[in-house]
Write an enzyme that holds these catalytic residues in place. Structure first.
Site, PDB file in Angstrom:
ATOM      1  N   SER A   1      79.288 -54.447 -34.417  1.00 44.43           N
ATOM      2  CA  SER A   1      78.018 -55.163 -34.304  1.00 44.43           C
ATOM      3  C   SER A   1      77.533 -55.186 -32.859  1.00 44.43           C
ATOM      4  O   SER A   1      77.269 -54.158 -32.269  1.00 44.43           O
ATOM      5  CB  SER A   1      78.159 -56.571 -34.879  1.00 44.43           C
ATOM      6  OG  SER A   1      76.926 -57.221 -34.973  1.00 44.43           O
TER       7      SER A   1
ATOM      8  N   ASP B   1      70.529 -55.313 -33.235  1.00 42.77           N
ATOM      9  CA  ASP B   1      71.844 -55.157 -32.633  1.00 42.77           C
ATOM     10  C   ASP B   1      72.420 -53.809 -33.064  1.00 42.77           C
ATOM     11  O   ASP B   1      71.728 -52.997 -33.680  1.00 42.77           O
ATOM     12  CB  ASP B   1      72.751 -56.322 -33.037  1.00 42.77           C
ATOM     13  CG  ASP B   1      73.072 -56.323 -34.521  1.00 42.77           C
ATOM     14  OD1 ASP B   1      72.333 -55.675 -35.302  1.00 42.77           O
ATOM     15  OD2 ASP B   1      74.057 -56.978 -34.925  1.00 42.77           O
TER      16      ASP B   1
ATOM     17  N   ASP C   1      74.545 -52.627 -35.393  1.00 44.61           N
ATOM     18  CA  ASP C   1      74.615 -52.165 -36.779  1.00 44.61           C
ATOM     19  C   ASP C   1      73.414 -52.603 -37.605  1.00 44.61           C
ATOM     20  O   ASP C   1      73.396 -52.426 -38.820  1.00 44.61           O
ATOM     21  CB  ASP C   1      75.916 -52.615 -37.438  1.00 44.61           C
ATOM     22  CG  ASP C   1      75.983 -54.121 -37.659  1.00 44.61           C
ATOM     23  OD1 ASP C   1      75.485 -54.872 -36.802  1.00 44.61           O
ATOM     24  OD2 ASP C   1      76.548 -54.546 -38.689  1.00 44.61           O
TER      25      ASP C   1
ATOM     26  N   ASP D   1      72.061 -55.485 -38.508  1.00 48.24           N
ATOM     27  CA  ASP D   1      72.006 -56.623 -39.422  1.00 48.24           C
ATOM     28  C   ASP D   1      71.464 -57.873 -38.716  1.00 48.24           C
ATOM     29  O   ASP D   1      71.379 -58.936 -39.319  1.00 48.24           O
ATOM     30  CB  ASP D   1      73.372 -56.899 -40.063  1.00 48.24           C
ATOM     31  CG  ASP D   1      74.411 -57.422 -39.088  1.00 48.24           C
ATOM     32  OD1 ASP D   1      74.181 -57.343 -37.866  1.00 48.24           O
ATOM     33  OD2 ASP D   1      75.475 -57.893 -39.556  1.00 48.24           O
TER      34      ASP D   1
END
Length: 468
Positions: free
Chosen positions: A98, A236, A238, A240
């Protein structure tokens, strides 16, 4: 070993994760899935970190040895992987750290109902401990893995939701950096009729955090505003968690973005952690706000609780902006199917569409929400035991708490739902909690002005550093 389950899956140092640990944790997860009757296929995706392809290969090797057929979704946003897994009725593994630095990475596991729960984590850990020795040849990834076009279906979901002219006339900057959604963002804007202007593409991983903003990212967004954009979009690592700046280059808080998205989609119930701002209850945009601990598993559990109570339109989000669509939504006659995992693309597009429909700039749309100015930041490299000791003392030692807040306001109500949330005599709030993903102590504050909120966070972290 640095590896542990936090609020967003298994995380730890790359040096501790590559090799046998990645293989063993994935093997343990899939054995749990097998015991629960899951089909013998698993979808695997990854972010753009340098270590992610190798770890994804180890996950595929574990899938082979667990009797599962691995399906490679490639470099893809986490919500796109979750959407594909739900479509196929399969478990999934996402290789991502992340927003945390590149020397760390992680594994996110999805069961047949979506993100795994805390109870699932316990079962995975038990299966992990029960595994025998691993032969070195087991760590070799299988050849000829089938692929999945999860990315294209995720993008089409956005187009189907709003239509090809929803952003007609809009000029949108795309801060690409190393987000796995950097091209998806631009393609989505263009597909909805807007003009996308990408910038800031990186050839190495940049740990963009949508809660604790790096000064350099804030400067990039501020400088980019001179380009005459209606908004600037990013995520960010990834994808999400959304990152959005208005036409002035000012970052829009994740909880405000989530509230706007919920209103745009017509939801009447919000589930959100205690770290989200107090304006959610007073905004009038929703009927009910249910507060939880920080972390998508807790928000998802809260969504399930709201649905059990008979609530019809339910969404969840965190202060970092990750939006969880608990129920289907209907916008202008178009149905947007539920996606019970954190998503960055949907709230970004909701805010853009809401701004266009209202005929006002994003800054005015945000102003109408009436959110109290807030700020957040963190102390890095703080071991969990030090954070725990500090938080316990702040919550339980009245004398220490009074001394800690001296000069900032008289401490009043204390909420220990997640960390320590304190209301001060002047109406300000300060909240400390240990990150569930990294060795960090985070601080959140609300105050009368943005500068006052930032000053409160800075002072709070300075005092915390001295007390640790």
């Amino acid at each position: 070993m640095s590896l542990k389950f936090g609020t967003s899956g298994l995380r730890g140092l790359v040096t501790d994760l590559v090799g046998e640990p990645s293989y063993r944790y994935t093997l343990a997860f899939l054995r749990v899935m097998s015991e629960r009757g899951a089909p013998k296929r698993v979808v695997i995706g990854r972010d753009l970190r340098a270590s992610s392809p190798e770890i994804a290969g180890l996950a595929a090797a574990a899938a082979r040895d667990a009797g599962f057929e691995p399906i490679d979704a490639g470099a893809v946003p986490t919500p796109a992987l979750a959407l594909e897994a739900a479509r196929l009725g399969l478990p999934a593994v996402m290789v991502t750290g992340s927003h945390i630095p590149e020397d760390r990475n992680g594994l996110k596991f999805y069961g047949l109902k979506g993100e795994i729960t805390k109870a699932d984590e316990t079962d995975i850990l038990s299966a992990f401990e029960a595994l025998g020795p691993v032969a070195s040849e087991s760590l070799t990834p299988p050849a000829g893995i089938a692929s999945s076009d999860a990315r294209a279906r995720y993008l089409q979901r956005a187009v189907d939701a709003f239509g090809s002219e929803a952003l007609k006339g809009a000029r949108i900057g795309i801060y690409q950096h190393s987000s796995v959604a950097r091209d998806v963002l631009a393609e989505a804007v263009e597909a909805l009729g807007g003009e996308a202007v990408p910038f800031g593409r990186a050839d190495h991983f940049i740990p963009v955090d949508t809660e604790a903003h790096r000064p350099e990212d804030l400067q990039i967004l501020s400088d980019a505003a001179a380009g005459g954009f209606d908004a600037i979009l990013s995520t960010d690592g990834d994808a999400d968690r959304p990152l959005m700046a208005d036409e002035r280059g000012e970052v829009i808080r994740g909880d405000v973005l989530g509230l706007i998205a919920a209103g745009t989609l017509g939801f009447d119930t919000i589930v959100t952690p205690v770290t989200s701002g107090s304006a959610l209850e007073s905004s009038g945009l929703v009927d009910k706000v249910l507060r939880t601990r920080v972390g998508s598993p807790y928000v998802i559990a809260g969504i399930e609780e709201a649905l059990a109570e008979g609530r019809k339109g339910v969404a969840g989000f965190e202060a970092n902006g990750g939006f969880i669509q608990g129920t289907d939504a209907i916008v202008d006659g178009r149905t947007i199917p539920a996606l019970p995992t954190r998503d960055a693309l949907l709230p970004l597009l909701c805010a853009l569409v809401a701004s266009r429909k209202a005929g006002v700039p994003l800054s005015i749309l945000v102003e109408r929400v009436g959110a109290k100015p807030a700020a957040s930041h963190r102390l890095q490299n703080v071991p969990g035991e030090k954070s725990s000791a500090f938080l316990a003392r702040l919550a339980e030692d009245d004398g220490f708490r009074a001394s800690f807040f001296e000069g900032l306001g008289q401490p009043g109500a204390v909420n220990r739902l997640d960390g320590v949330h304190v209301t001060l005599s002047g109406g300000e709030t300060m909240h400390f909690r240990a990150s569930g993903n990294a060795p960090e102590l985070r601080c959140y504050a609300e105050a009368a002005t943005p500068d006052a909120a930032k000053a409160l966070v800075n002072e709070g972290l300075e005092r915390a550093a001295r007390a640790l």
